[in-house]
Each structure stands twice: as structure tokens, then as C-alpha cells.
Design a protein around this motif. Structure first.
Motif, PDB file in Angstrom:
ATOM      1  N   ASN A   1       0.831  -1.209   0.000  1.00  0.00           N
ATOM      2  CA  ASN A   1       0.000   0.000   0.000  1.00  0.00           C
ATOM      3  C   ASN A   1       0.865   1.258   0.000  1.00  0.00           C
ATOM      4  O   ASN A   1       0.552   2.247   0.651  1.00  0.00           O
ATOM      5  N   SER A   2       1.950   1.218  -0.734  1.00  0.00           N
ATOM      6  CA  SER A   2       2.972   2.260  -0.729  1.00  0.00           C
ATOM      7  C   SER A   2       2.461   3.640  -1.150  1.00  0.00           C
ATOM      8  O   SER A   2       1.902   3.800  -2.232  1.00  0.00           O
ATOM      9  N   ALA A   3       2.712   4.638  -0.281  1.00  0.00           N
ATOM     10  CA  ALA A   3       2.404   6.027  -0.631  1.00  0.00           C
ATOM     11  C   ALA A   3       3.357   6.533  -1.703  1.00  0.00           C
ATOM     12  O   ALA A   3       2.985   7.343  -2.556  1.00  0.00           O
ATOM     13  N   VAL A   4       4.596   6.045  -1.679  1.00  0.00           N
ATOM     14  CA  VAL A   4       5.591   6.482  -2.666  1.00  0.00           C
ATOM     15  C   VAL A   4       5.270   5.897  -4.039  1.00  0.00           C
ATOM     16  O   VAL A   4       5.361   6.590  -5.055  1.00  0.00           O
ATOM     17  N   ALA A   5       4.869   4.620  -4.085  1.00  0.00           N
ATOM     18  CA  ALA A   5       4.476   4.007  -5.364  1.00  0.00           C
ATOM     19  C   ALA A   5       3.287   4.744  -5.964  1.00  0.00           C
ATOM     20  O   ALA A   5       3.221   4.967  -7.181  1.00  0.00           O
ATOM     21  N   LYS A   6       2.348   5.139  -5.114  1.00  0.00           N
ATOM     22  CA  LYS A   6       1.188   5.906  -5.583  1.00  0.00           C
ATOM     23  C   LYS A   6       1.636   7.237  -6.173  1.00  0.00           C
ATOM     24  O   LYS A   6       1.140   7.667  -7.229  1.00  0.00           O
ATOM     25  N   TRP A   7       2.591   7.904  -5.520  1.00  0.00           N
ATOM     26  CA  TRP A   7       3.114   9.179  -6.030  1.00  0.00           C
ATOM     27  C   TRP A   7       3.776   8.987  -7.398  1.00  0.00           C
ATOM     28  O   TRP A   7       3.660   9.842  -8.276  1.00  0.00           O
ATOM     29  N   LEU A   8       4.413   7.839  -7.590  1.00  0.00           N
ATOM     30  CA  LEU A   8       5.077   7.548  -8.869  1.00  0.00           C
ATOM     31  C   LEU A   8       4.083   7.182  -9.975  1.00  0.00           C
ATOM     32  O   LEU A   8       4.464   7.096 -11.140  1.00  0.00           O
ATOM     33  N   GLY A   9       2.832   6.947  -9.595  1.00  0.00           N
ATOM     34  CA  GLY A   9       1.813   6.651 -10.599  1.00  0.00           C
ATOM     35  C   GLY A   9       1.386   5.203 -10.678  1.00  0.00           C
ATOM     36  O   GLY A   9       0.571   4.831 -11.532  1.00  0.00           O
TER      37      GLY A   9
END
Length: 406
Positions: A161-169
Motif C-alpha cells: 500500500n505504498s504512498a511512494v508508489a502511488k506518487w510515482l503513478g
């Protein structure tokens, strides 16, 4: 409150701590943010294949971990429908033991070993990331306690559930249609299992029993799940009964492992994976941000490479950043940012196809091993078992290299 940190790593799991330790070995400081109050023990234990031990040796902790965990010398696959062995594979048949090294590593032991090698203050607990914004060459990381960090490099090792992966798209990982129980049984006077990886396949289930050391046995059980199984998450007793009812024809000592497992030593979690085409086309890195471990390549556990590949990520990422930041004294902010971006791009390029192969192979192996179809069951038990066992060793033969590029 604002603080400038050179490298911020989100998540104190296997990937996060391996990356931090790799950087530390190269003389580069980092700050690891962990949302929980301490190191998390989710999963109890995992199989560490040859590639993982190469990575552990690269960051300098392989030797202290080896004596604490039994080396496994073979894999035995058994049909729970017939009760007969369908394949047996020796791990040291053609290679030296160190070239084909397999152990079941207790997760807490690994995390504590990694953490203890880091300088005091490297890990900051109760630090949940709530937002990420840009500010020139920096990333602004807002935490739930109201504090703000300015990062020159931001690395997401914050799980599925990565917030960073979400930021990367990246999209949320997909549900594989299966769930997994994981457990651990302790034998005060020692267990009787040979040092082997015991696998069992039956009607829609796949499970395994693996000795960690002389007194501890780890086990997993994967099955096709639906919403009707959700109520089990609240009841370890129901989980245990469900597993015992699905074991099929297995030896008494295997059934005894589940029976002996304390209820607090059983967890249930859905299996998620990132579709492999997202790995090919997605942004593993972007400017001074990247992802590693489950934030990057969540996969089903069918080739046992989730934790192992996270260790690989840590070594490769530390090496690429170390090379990019070599001789940075007197470097302008623009040049420093450019070299960080190139270093992360180099990491992404090196890891993209490896992650693609692991996710794809894992999904394929799981699909065949857990099939309910009569034709596929027949082929699996009579033809494909040795091939599938070979896939585990093939994926494990990878070498991520040393920390230093020189």
C-alpha cells in the motif's frame, strides 16, 4: 518543524533496512521512517534462497545469520490427493553448498540483525507519511505528527500500500484471488523433520512445511479465497480448523505442525501482485524518487522470492546511489540532483526485467500448483512437478553483485 535529510527511506522492512545498511557500508547516511512503534514481524519466516544469501553477504550479515538457521538440502513435493511423492530435488546435487544455499530465515532475526548494524537514530518509529510534494530539487515529506522532512532522495520501501508508489503513478496491486496462512510451531525438545523444503499440492491448495532450526518449523498454506473467508481473519481458531480440514493425505508429523501452532502464531493475508506489464511501463524511479521491495514488485509467494528480491533491491540501489554520489564534495545542487536521478534510473534499468520475470514466473507456478482442474492436476503431478521445482532454483541462481561497482 522542518529538517533536511539527504536520503529518506520510507519503511523499515527488509528492503528498507537492506538499502539503509548498504548505503551505510558505503559511508552514506540515511533516515528510515517506520509507521509502527517497532520492527514488524509479519510472516514469521521466509525461505532464503541462494540469491538472498549473496545479497546478505554483500551487506555483511550473512555469516552471523547462517549458524542460527538450518541449511536445507532438498525439496520434496507430494500430492495431497494421492499422498504420494511426485518429485524430489537435491539442492546440492551438482553445485557446491554455498552455490546452492537454502535456509528458512526467521524474519524478526533478519530485521533485528539489519537494524543493529545501522548507526543509532537511523530508524525513526511512529513516522507515517501522509503526503509527498515537490520543492525545487527536494521532496517535502509530511508526517502524521505534523513534522516535515526535506529529502534529496526519497526511497519507497513501504509495502503493497505504498504512498511512494502511488506518487510515482503505480496503481494498487491486484488481488490474485488467493490468500495465504502463515504460521510457526515451536518444539521445545526438537522436531524430527529432515532439513528439507516439504511442499504439498491438492485440490485448490498449496502448502509447505520448512524447518528453520532444530526447534522451529515454519509453514504456509495458500488457497483460493472469496468474501466468505473474510470472517476467519478475526478468529485464529477458525483459521487453524480451516487449514486442518484441507490438508488431505499427509504424514501425521505434518498435520502435527499445524495442530501444535499457537493461535497467536497464525496470520491470514490476501495475496497481491503488480501486473508485470506495469513493471515494464511504470515509473520505478522519477527524478529523485524510487521504490523497492513490495512497494515496487509485490508478487505471489509461489517461487519464494518476495523477501529475497527485496534484499537484492537493497544491494543494487545502494550500489547505484553510491556510484552516483561518489566525490560529491563541492558539487552544485543541480549537478547533485542530476547524478541522483541518473543513479536511480540505473537502478530501475537493472531491476525492471528481473522484477518482471519474478512476478510472471511466480504467478504461473502458483496457477499450475493450485489448480483444481483434473487435466492440470494430472499434468502437475505426473509431468510438471520437477519443472516447477526447477523454476525455484532457476529464480534463485541470480547474483545481484557486490555493493561497490569497482
Amino acid at each position: 518543524m522542518e529538517a533536511v535529510e539527504y536520503i529518506v527511506i520510507v519503511g523499515a522492512g527488509i528492503a528498507g533496512l537492506a538499502t539503509a545498511l548498504g548505503l551505510h557500508r558505503l559511508g552514506i547516511r540515511s533516515l528510515v521512517l517506520e509507521s509502527s512503534h517497532g520492527l514488524r514481524n509479519t510472516g514469521f519466516a521466509f525461505t532464503t534462497w541462494t540469491n538472498a544469501w549473496r545479497a546478505l553477504d554483500a551487506v555483511g550479515i550473512g555469516e552471523p545469520l547462517r549458524p542460527q538457521h538450518s541449511q536445507l538440502f532438498g525439496l520434496q513435493a507430494t500430492s495431497t490427493i494421492s499422498g504420494l511423492s511426485t518429485a524430489e530435488r537435491q539442492f546440492d546435487a551438482t553445485e557446491t553448498q554455498r552455490d546452492n544455499e537454502v535456509r528458512c530465515l526467521q524474519r524478526r532475526t533478519l530485521l533485528e540483525t539489519l537494524a543493529n548494524e545501522l548507526p543509532s537514530g537511523t530508524i525513526r518509529y511512529l513516522s507515517k507519511v501522509v503526503s509527498i510534494e515537490e520543492s525545487s530539487y527536494l521532496k517535502l515529506v509530511q508526517l502524521s505528527d505534523g513534522s516535515l522532512l526535506k529529502a534529496k532522495v526519497l526511497i519507497g520501501c513501504d509495502g503493497v500500500n505504498s504512498a511512494v508508489a502511488k506518487w510515482l503513478g503505480f496503481k494498487k496491486p491486484a488481488f490474485a484471488g488467493r490468500s495465504a496462512f502463515r504460521g510457526c510451531a515451536y518444539y521445545e525438545h526438537g522436531h524430527s523433520f529432515e532439513p528439507k523444503f516439504f511442499q504439498y499440492f491438492g485440490e485448490g491448495v498449496r502448502y509447505g512445511v520448512i524447518p528453520c532450526d532444530d526447534k522451529t518449523v515454519s509453514w504456509f498454506f495458500t488457497f483460493s479465497s472469496s468474501s466468505k473467508h473474510e470472517e476467519m481473519e478475526e478468529s485464529p481458531a477458525k483459521m487453524k480448523q480451516f487449514v486442518l480440514g484441507k490438508l488431505g493425505k499427509v504424514p501425521d508429523n505434518v498435520r502435527a505442525v499445524i495442530e501444535k501452532t499457537e493461535l497467536h502464531n497464525i496470520i491470514l493475508s490476501p495475496l497481491r501482485f503488480r501486473p508485470p506489464w506495469e513493471i515494464l511501463w511504470g515509473n520505478i524511479s522519477k527524478t529523485n524518487v524510487c521504490v523497492a521491495g513490495d512497494a515496487f514488485h509485490p508478487m505471489t509467494p509461489d517461487v519464494g522470492q518476495g523477501g529475497c528480491s527485496a534484499l537484492e533491491d537493497g544491494v543494487v540501489l545502494a550500489r547505484c546511489l553510491g556510484k552516483a554520489l561518489r566525490d560529491r564534495q563541492g558539487m552544485s545542487s543541480e549537478e547533485e540532483h542530476r547524478r541522483i536521478e541518473m543513479g536511480l534510473q540505473s537502478y530501475a534499468k537493472e531491476r525492471r526485467w528481473r522484477a518482471f520475470g519474478l512476478i510472471s514466473t511466480s504467478y504461473m507456478v502458483g496457477y499450475i500448483q493450485q489448480s483444481k482442474g483434473k487435466v492440470l492436476n494430472f499434468l502437475r503431478d505426473r509431468v510438471l512437478t520437477a519443472f516447477l521445482a526447477g523454476q525455484l532454483l532457476k529464480m534463485a541462481s541470480f547474483d545481484c553483485g557486490k555493493l561497490s561497482a569497482s
